[in-house]
Write a protein that holds these residues in place. Structure first.
Motif, short mmCIF file in Angstrom:
data_model
loop_
_atom_site.label_atom_id
_atom_site.label_comp_id
_atom_site.label_asym_id
_atom_site.label_seq_id
_atom_site.Cartn_x
_atom_site.Cartn_y
_atom_site.Cartn_z
N GLU A 212 0.83 -1.21 0.00
CA GLU A 212 0.00 0.00 0.00
C GLU A 212 0.86 1.25 0.00
N ILE A 254 -4.53 -3.13 -5.37
CA ILE A 254 -4.23 -2.04 -4.45
C ILE A 254 -3.89 -0.77 -5.22
N TYR A 311 -7.93 4.24 1.14
CA TYR A 311 -6.53 4.49 0.78
C TYR A 311 -6.22 5.97 0.71
#
Length: 331
Positions: A212, A254, A311
């Motif tokens: 991430e 991701i 995110y």
């Protein structure tokens, strides 16, 4: 090598533009830089474009390689420029996102119409095509280091465990600069930092957080490119390539979620080698334009808007840590 084989050589505009010694708009060696570094222009190699191939080997190699005696040898190209062409990202609408050992996002642009902002770079594919983008020193090297250091199973075996975790569910914030920072801040002395470790943190948590963290840094480059190219009528097609990216479905997901844009895997292997072959074919007149050659793409990895919101918040947390640790290094 070219001088050994042919007795003379040509430096492509692509390679010259990566040295900092080329005046890109003039397509010539920068006279001011020549004075600053204290050399003569005749110490620099002859410049040429992609179509400026040289024929004729020296007698030693002409006798050894008779089949190549009159074959044109074209000047070397920058690896990133060639990879863009080879992966299918040869127009402003197609952006190349590559993650091998390191990572980059690059887009072919008209070089005389674009000025690179701080944090990004602009160099040449050839006289008519520039390459705008930014690169991270990290990519697969970070994941390999985490794999080895945390004594994980192979990354392919760890993939299902990583995928089972919730986005940003680990509570970790990572600056992934295990090899220093390139774009956008250029802190060569930056280090890997992990904040938020607790007694229940697992190696898989750290591995997912590392993936991430890479995506957040790529999103900074992605946003900078969007800011520069904000007059586009449509969103770019992001073509993914590189061993680290294509070998991990969860990593692709991701990144797609973080950028909030689909990632289309390029199935063309050895993109750089394919790119220089296409450029040579264009130089020979076999194909009119490298952009006309179709590229094999996989099914797009689509973003999840709910994950994107998570995110986006985590990226803000990363940027707060970034500024807290690295801003002082510029003083």
């Amino acid at each position: 090598l070219q001088r050994q084989f042919q007795g003379r050589s040509i430096c492509s505009l692509s390679m010259a533009s990566g040295t900092g010694m080329l005046a890109i708009c003039e397509r010539s060696w920068d006279q001011e830089m020549i004075q600053v570094v204290g050399i003569r222009e005749d110490q620099l190699p002859q410049l040429g474009d992609i179509h400026d191939g040289l024929k004729g080997l020296t007698p030693k190699y002409a006798s050894r390689w008779s089949a190549l005696r009159d074959i044109p040898w074209y000047p070397a190209m920058g690896d990133g420029a060639a990879a863009n062409i080879g992966s299918g990202a040869a127009t402003p609408d197609n952006w190349a996102l590559t993650m091998g050992t390191s990572s980059a996002i690059r887009v072919v642009v008209p070089p005389d119409q674009i000025e690179a902002p701080d944090g990004l770079w602009l160099y040449l594919v050839d006289a008519k095509r520039g390459l705008l983008g930014g690169a991270l020193s990290e990519g697969g090297n970070l994941l390999a280091w985490l794999d080895n250091t945390l004594k994980l199973p192979s990354l392919s075996e760890a993939e299902p465990q990583v995928a089972a975790l919730k986005p940003d569910g680990h509570g970790l914030t990572i600056l992934p600069f295990i090899s220093g920072e390139r774009s956008p801040g250029w802190h060569a002395e930056a280090h890997l930092s992990i904040v938020g470790l607790q007694s229940h943190t697992t190696p898989i948590d750290i591995l997912r957080a590392g993936m991430e963290a890479l995506a957040y840094q790529l999103s900074v480059v992605f946003d900078e490119l969007n800011n520069v190219l904000d007059k586009r009528e449509t969103a770019p097609n992001v073509l993914g390539s590189g061993g680290a990216l294509l070998s991990s479905q969860i990593l692709q997901e991701i990144i797609a979620d973080t950028l909030d844009t689909p990632i289309q895997p390029s199935l063309e292997h050895e993109a750089s080698a394919r790119g220089v072959a296409l450029l040579a074919l264009e130089a020979l007149g076999v194909i009119p334009d490298v952009a006309d050659v179709p590229v094999e793409l996989g099914e797009p990895v689509l973003p999840d808007i709910t994950h994107h919101a998570i995110y986006a918040s985590a990226r803000e947390r990363q940027m707060r840590l970034y500024h807290a640790l690295l801003d002082e290094l510029k003083l």
